[in-house]
Enzyme design. Structure first.
Site, PDB file in Angstrom:
ATOM      1  N   GLU A 105       4.334  -5.384   7.210  1.00  0.00           N
ATOM      2  CA  GLU A 105       3.533  -4.377   7.921  1.00  0.00           C
ATOM      3  C   GLU A 105       3.998  -4.111   9.347  1.00  0.00           C
ATOM      4  O   GLU A 105       4.040  -2.972   9.795  1.00  0.00           O
ATOM      5  CB  GLU A 105       2.047  -4.803   7.946  1.00  0.00           C
ATOM      6  CG  GLU A 105       1.284  -4.528   6.662  1.00  0.00           C
ATOM      7  CD  GLU A 105       1.431  -5.625   5.622  1.00  0.00           C
ATOM      8  OE1 GLU A 105       2.334  -6.484   5.759  1.00  0.00           O
ATOM      9  OE2 GLU A 105       0.644  -5.627   4.669  1.00  0.00           O
ATOM     10  N   GLU A 111      -0.927  -9.167  -0.632  1.00  0.00           N
ATOM     11  CA  GLU A 111      -2.347  -9.402  -0.319  1.00  0.00           C
ATOM     12  C   GLU A 111      -3.186  -9.412  -1.601  1.00  0.00           C
ATOM     13  O   GLU A 111      -4.114 -10.203  -1.739  1.00  0.00           O
ATOM     14  CB  GLU A 111      -2.845  -8.330   0.660  1.00  0.00           C
ATOM     15  CG  GLU A 111      -2.243  -8.527   2.053  1.00  0.00           C
ATOM     16  CD  GLU A 111      -2.582  -7.410   3.023  1.00  0.00           C
ATOM     17  OE1 GLU A 111      -2.322  -6.236   2.676  1.00  0.00           O
ATOM     18  OE2 GLU A 111      -3.097  -7.687   4.117  1.00  0.00           O
ATOM     19  N   ALA A 149       0.873  -1.171   0.000  1.00  0.00           N
ATOM     20  CA  ALA A 149       0.000   0.000   0.000  1.00  0.00           C
ATOM     21  C   ALA A 149       0.907   1.217   0.000  1.00  0.00           C
ATOM     22  O   ALA A 149       2.063   1.139   0.440  1.00  0.00           O
ATOM     23  CB  ALA A 149      -0.876  -0.018   1.243  1.00  0.00           C
ATOM     24  N   GLY A 166       0.381  -4.917   0.958  1.00  0.00           N
ATOM     25  CA  GLY A 166      -0.843  -4.916   0.143  1.00  0.00           C
ATOM     26  C   GLY A 166      -0.636  -5.551  -1.228  1.00  0.00           C
ATOM     27  O   GLY A 166      -1.591  -6.058  -1.832  1.00  0.00           O
TER      28      GLY A 166
HETATM   29  N1  DAK Z   1       4.576   3.130  -0.825  1.00  0.00           N
HETATM   30  C1  DAK Z   1       4.987   4.280  -1.395  1.00  0.00           C
HETATM   31  N2  DAK Z   1       6.125   4.412  -2.094  1.00  0.00           N
HETATM   32  C2  DAK Z   1       6.906   3.337  -2.233  1.00  0.00           C
HETATM   33  C3  DAK Z   1       6.550   2.083  -1.669  1.00  0.00           C
HETATM   34  C4  DAK Z   1       5.329   2.005  -0.936  1.00  0.00           C
HETATM   35  N3  DAK Z   1       4.880   0.876  -0.409  1.00  0.00           N
HETATM   36  N4  DAK Z   1       7.529   1.200  -1.958  1.00  0.00           N
HETATM   37  C5  DAK Z   1       8.451   1.869  -2.677  1.00  0.00           C
HETATM   38  N5  DAK Z   1       8.070   3.156  -2.855  1.00  0.00           N
HETATM   39  C6  DAK Z   1       8.785   4.205  -3.554  1.00  0.00           C
HETATM   40  C7  DAK Z   1       9.981   4.701  -2.754  1.00  0.00           C
HETATM   41  O1  DAK Z   1       9.586   5.676  -1.823  1.00  0.00           O
HETATM   42  C8  DAK Z   1      10.852   5.289  -3.877  1.00  0.00           C
HETATM   43  O2  DAK Z   1      10.318   6.552  -4.230  1.00  0.00           O
HETATM   44  P1  DAK Z   1      11.304   7.864  -4.341  1.00  0.00           P
HETATM   45  O3  DAK Z   1      11.951   7.997  -3.021  1.00  0.00           O
HETATM   46  O4  DAK Z   1      12.265   7.498  -5.445  1.00  0.00           O
HETATM   47  O5  DAK Z   1      10.369   8.982  -4.693  1.00  0.00           O
HETATM   48  C9  DAK Z   1      10.588   4.373  -5.046  1.00  0.00           C
HETATM   49  O6  DAK Z   1       9.363   3.687  -4.749  1.00  0.00           O
HETATM   50  C10 DAK Z   1      11.667   3.302  -5.246  1.00  0.00           C
HETATM   51  O7  DAK Z   1      11.845   2.630  -4.012  1.00  0.00           O
HETATM   52  P2  DAK Z   1      13.299   2.421  -3.329  1.00  0.00           P
HETATM   53  O8  DAK Z   1      14.220   3.530  -3.707  1.00  0.00           O
HETATM   54  O9  DAK Z   1      13.055   2.168  -1.902  1.00  0.00           O
HETATM   55  O10 DAK Z   1      13.778   1.094  -4.075  1.00  0.00           O
HETATM   56  P3  DAK Z   1      14.812   0.008  -3.497  1.00  0.00           P
HETATM   57  O11 DAK Z   1      15.161  -0.863  -4.651  1.00  0.00           O
HETATM   58  O12 DAK Z   1      15.917   0.667  -2.755  1.00  0.00           O
HETATM   59  O13 DAK Z   1      13.951  -0.835  -2.446  1.00  0.00           O
HETATM   60  C11 DAK Z   1      11.993  -1.996  -1.652  1.00  0.00           C
HETATM   61  C12 DAK Z   1      12.880  -1.606  -2.880  1.00  0.00           C
HETATM   62  C13 DAK Z   1      10.731  -2.660  -2.164  1.00  0.00           C
HETATM   63  C14 DAK Z   1      12.777  -2.988  -0.774  1.00  0.00           C
HETATM   64  C15 DAK Z   1      11.685  -0.718  -0.827  1.00  0.00           C
HETATM   65  O14 DAK Z   1      11.147   0.278  -1.725  1.00  0.00           O
HETATM   66  C16 DAK Z   1      10.689  -0.934   0.264  1.00  0.00           C
HETATM   67  O15 DAK Z   1      11.028  -1.460   1.322  1.00  0.00           O
HETATM   68  N6  DAK Z   1       9.447  -0.481   0.016  1.00  0.00           N
HETATM   69  C17 DAK Z   1       8.425  -0.512   1.044  1.00  0.00           C
HETATM   70  C18 DAK Z   1       7.905  -1.913   1.236  1.00  0.00           C
HETATM   71  C19 DAK Z   1       6.813  -1.877   2.245  1.00  0.00           C
HETATM   72  O16 DAK Z   1       7.080  -1.720   3.455  1.00  0.00           O
HETATM   73  N7  DAK Z   1       5.582  -1.884   1.752  1.00  0.00           N
HETATM   74  C20 DAK Z   1       4.440  -1.527   2.552  1.00  0.00           C
HETATM   75  C21 DAK Z   1       3.989  -2.708   3.334  1.00  0.00           C
HETATM   76  S1  DAK Z   1       2.716  -2.228   4.402  1.00  0.00           S
HETATM   77  C22 DAK Z   1      -4.441  -0.176   4.966  1.00  0.00           C
HETATM   78  C23 DAK Z   1      -4.514  -1.504   4.615  1.00  0.00           C
HETATM   79  C24 DAK Z   1      -3.397  -2.174   4.278  1.00  0.00           C
HETATM   80  C25 DAK Z   1      -2.179  -1.526   4.287  1.00  0.00           C
HETATM   81  C26 DAK Z   1      -2.126  -0.202   4.649  1.00  0.00           C
HETATM   82  C27 DAK Z   1      -3.241   0.488   4.975  1.00  0.00           C
HETATM   83  N8  DAK Z   1      -5.603   0.532   5.297  1.00  0.00           N
HETATM   84  C28 DAK Z   1      -6.852  -0.084   5.239  1.00  0.00           C
HETATM   85  C29 DAK Z   1      -5.567   1.911   5.587  1.00  0.00           C
HETATM   86  C30 DAK Z   1      -1.018  -2.253   3.877  1.00  0.00           C
HETATM   87  C31 DAK Z   1       0.168  -1.815   4.188  1.00  0.00           C
HETATM   88  C32 DAK Z   1       1.342  -2.317   3.494  1.00  0.00           C
HETATM   89  O17 DAK Z   1       1.328  -2.714   2.350  1.00  0.00           O
END
Ligand code: DAK
Length: 258
Positions: free
Chosen positions: A135, A115, A66, A112
């Protein structure tokens, strides 16, 4: 509304929906969730579409979760409301769609994103894919069905480990654990999905839709899977596809389902 975040392509009876935010690793913001919801409903309503392939644009990510920048400021009430809305609008919708969805996991499928892939009916991953539910590293729990669907697919113990460690697993381990059905090279990913789709489109769409309903009934509160199977098995006898399928067998020809 700003520019669309998805791309829709048709190839015979197969519709490919590509999440197209490569700069954000295809992270799901609310606009993308709404567009996906609409696209799935439209595909399901079109008689000509027999299989949906869902993928992410670029070679790096299916969906990296997400959109963290969007949900970072949500309150407790907003979190609950948006989780429920997301379930209804996209994740449950996908799981219960009568048109089968193949998730082509072409890189990171996190939070997400995993998911979403788990809401699809079939999962194929490229060998560079990494999957996880990170998460808890952000102080939340999986909120789009991950606590339930991951345990259903890989078992409670492995799901607990993946969720509590917030770690990522490789495509190879995901296949060993039953999280994905197949693993291919990056180059062959879409070809493999179309190969599976090609087998599905030859069969009765109405029967596949009812089979999806019966399989899912086991995972739905208040429903009995065996009873749903009996009910839907009976309903098949009233369909044109049943007449065509059985007539074709007797006439020793291939069925031509409309
Ligand atoms: N959201 C927003 N931007 C993201 C993103 C994300 N999930 N994942 C990556 N990006 C963006 C980064 O910010 C970066 O943008 P800039 O800084 O260049 O503007 C760009 O994508 C490239 O990412 P990286 O520079 O980080 O790329 P790397 O190769 O270094 O790393 C990575 C890749 C996938 C390991 C890393 O980007 C990473 O750890 N990303 C986050 C993974 C993550 O934690 N995902 C979220 C999981 S929590 C909800 C229901 C469900 C959820 C939320 C709310 N509600 C009902 C309200 C679910 C939550 C989740 O999914």
């Amino acid at each position: 509304m700003s520019e669309s975040n998805i791309i829709i392509e048709n190839n015979d009876s197969v519709r490919t929906i590509t999440i197209n935010r490569p700069k954000q690793l295809n992270a799901l913001n609310s606009q993308t969730i709404s567009e996906l919801s609409q696209a799935l409903k439209e595909a399901d309503a079109e008689i000509g579409v027999k299989v949906i392939v869902l993928t992410g644009s670029g070679e790096k990510a299916f969906v990296a979760g997400a959109d963290i920048k969007e949900f970072a400021s949500f309150s407790v009430e907003e979190g609950k409301k948006l989780s429920k809305e997301g379930h209804d609008k996209l994740f449950d919708l996908a799981q219960n769609l009568s048109t089968p969805i193949i998730a082509a996991i072409n890189g990171f499928a996190l939070g997400g994103g995993l998911e979403l892939a788990m809401s699809a009916h079939i999962r194929v991953a490229s060998d560079n894919a990494k999957m996880g539910l990170p998460e808890v590293s952000l102080g939340v729990i999986p909120g789009y069905g991950g606590t339930q669907r991951l345990a259903q697919l890989v078992g409670r113990g492995k799901a607990m480990e993946m969720i509590a460690t917030a770690g990522m697993i490789s495509a190879e381990d995901a296949q060993k654990w039953g999280l994905v059905n197949h693993v291919t090279t990056v180059d062959r990913l879409m070809e493999k999905c179309h190969e599976i789709a090609g087998k599905i489109v030859k069969n009765s769409s109405s029967a596949i839709g009812l089979a999806i309903k019966a399989v899912n009934a086991n995972y739905t509160d208040g429903e009995n899977g065996f009873e749903t199977e009996i009910e839907e098995f009976g309903n098949c006898f009233g369909t044109d596809d049943f007449k065509e399928g059985t007539t074709a067998f007797i006439e020793r020809r291939k069925a031509n389902f409309k």
